[in-house]
Write an enzyme that holds these catalytic residues in place. Sequence first.
Site, PDB file in Angstrom:
ATOM      1  N   CYS A  85       0.835  -1.204   0.000  1.00 38.07           N
ATOM      2  CA  CYS A  85       0.000   0.000   0.000  1.00 38.07           C
ATOM      3  C   CYS A  85       0.874   1.260   0.000  1.00 38.07           C
ATOM      4  O   CYS A  85       1.515   1.554  -0.984  1.00 38.07           O
ATOM      5  CB  CYS A  85      -0.990  -0.060   1.167  1.00 38.07           C
ATOM      6  N   HIS A 202      -3.614  -5.602   1.061  1.00 31.58           N
ATOM      7  CA  HIS A 202      -2.924  -5.817   2.341  1.00 31.58           C
ATOM      8  C   HIS A 202      -2.862  -7.294   2.732  1.00 31.58           C
ATOM      9  O   HIS A 202      -3.778  -7.775   3.410  1.00 31.58           O
ATOM     10  CB  HIS A 202      -3.672  -5.064   3.443  1.00 31.58           C
ATOM     11  N   GLU A 204      -1.075  -8.556   5.002  1.00 30.34           N
ATOM     12  CA  GLU A 204      -0.929  -8.667   6.466  1.00 30.34           C
ATOM     13  C   GLU A 204      -2.278  -8.560   7.183  1.00 30.34           C
ATOM     14  O   GLU A 204      -2.397  -8.919   8.339  1.00 30.34           O
ATOM     15  CB  GLU A 204       0.071  -7.618   6.984  1.00 30.34           C
TER      16      GLU A 204
END
Lengths: 229, 82
Positions: A85, A202, A204
Site C-alpha cells: 500500500c 494488504h 498482512e
Amino acid sequence: MRFGVIVFPGSNCDRDTYHVLSTLGAEVEYIWYRDSHTHEYEALVLPGGFSYGDYLRTGAIAATAPIMKSLREDIRQGKPVIGICNGFQILLESGLLPGALLTNSELKFICRDVFLRCDNCDTLFSSCLQAEQPLQMPIAHHTGNYFAERGVIEELEDEDRVLFRYCDANGMVSPAGNPNGSLGNIAGILNRQKNVLGMMPHPERAADQELGSVDGAGVFKSMLERVIA
Amino acid sequence: MKSARLYISLKPDILDPQGKTVHHALETLGFDAVASCRVGKYIELAFPDLPTEEITRRVGEMCERLLVNPVMETWRVEVVEE
C-alpha cells in the site's frame, strides 16, 4: 530469518506486519526512518499507512527519508523487499518500481475485500500461492490506480513482472473485478531483478482466520521459505 | 525577494476524474461555455535575490528530485519580482 519493518511517521500497518511475521516464526524488528542502515536484515518491509500525511504526493516525502539510501543499496544486492500500500507508493516515488499511482477512478477511498489472481507463482513472494485460487484480501486506499506508459506495461507483461491482478470471486480478470481503475487490473508488480514487490492490497490484514481470510499469509510464507532455503 | 510560481498539471493523456467532476458541476450551474477542466497544483517558492536563470535552473532540479512525478505530471515555472 530476520525481517526489518521500516517505520515512517504516519505508518500504520507496521504492527500488523510485525505480528504476522512473528506468528509465522520470523524474527522481526522495527527500523526507524531516520536510521541509516538496513544491512543486518535479510528481508525488508515498507508497511502501509499515510507517511507524512500523504503531503505533496503519496509516498513522495518518505522517498527522501535517510533510510532509503541503505534500502536502495540492499535492493541492488538482491535483498527481498516488499512494499504494501503506502510502501508500494514509496517504492514508485523512489523509482525502485516503474509507473505511478493515480487517485482511484471514482475518487473515493475504498476499504473492502477484493480478489486477486497471482500471475507468476515462481517468485520469492509467491511460491506458496496457487494461480487457480483467487486470493481474498482487503484494500484500503485513495490512490491506488496503477498507471504507466504503454512501453512500461508491455515490459512488465513480457517479463512476467505483474504479480497480482484484481479479479472477481471466480478468478476472472475483468473490469467488474477492478476496484480502482488500475491499467490491466494491476494490483502488484516486481522490479526487473524480481526481488522487490509493490502491491496495493494488504496481505498482512488477511493472515489470521479470525479476521476472515488467511490468503495473505502465503506471501510472507513464500518469502520465509525462499530465504531460509 | 523573488518568487518562483510553479504550476503542476496532470499530463494531457491522463484521465482527471476530479477535473471532470468540477467541469460537470460548472455545467450544472449554467457555465456551459467551458470546453474542459483539469485540476492541478500550484507551489510558490521564495528566493533571495538570485538571477532569474539560476532560480529557474534550481527549480528544475527540485522538480526532478521531488516536486513533480514525471510519470504523470508536467510543470512550468514563472519567476517574478515580489
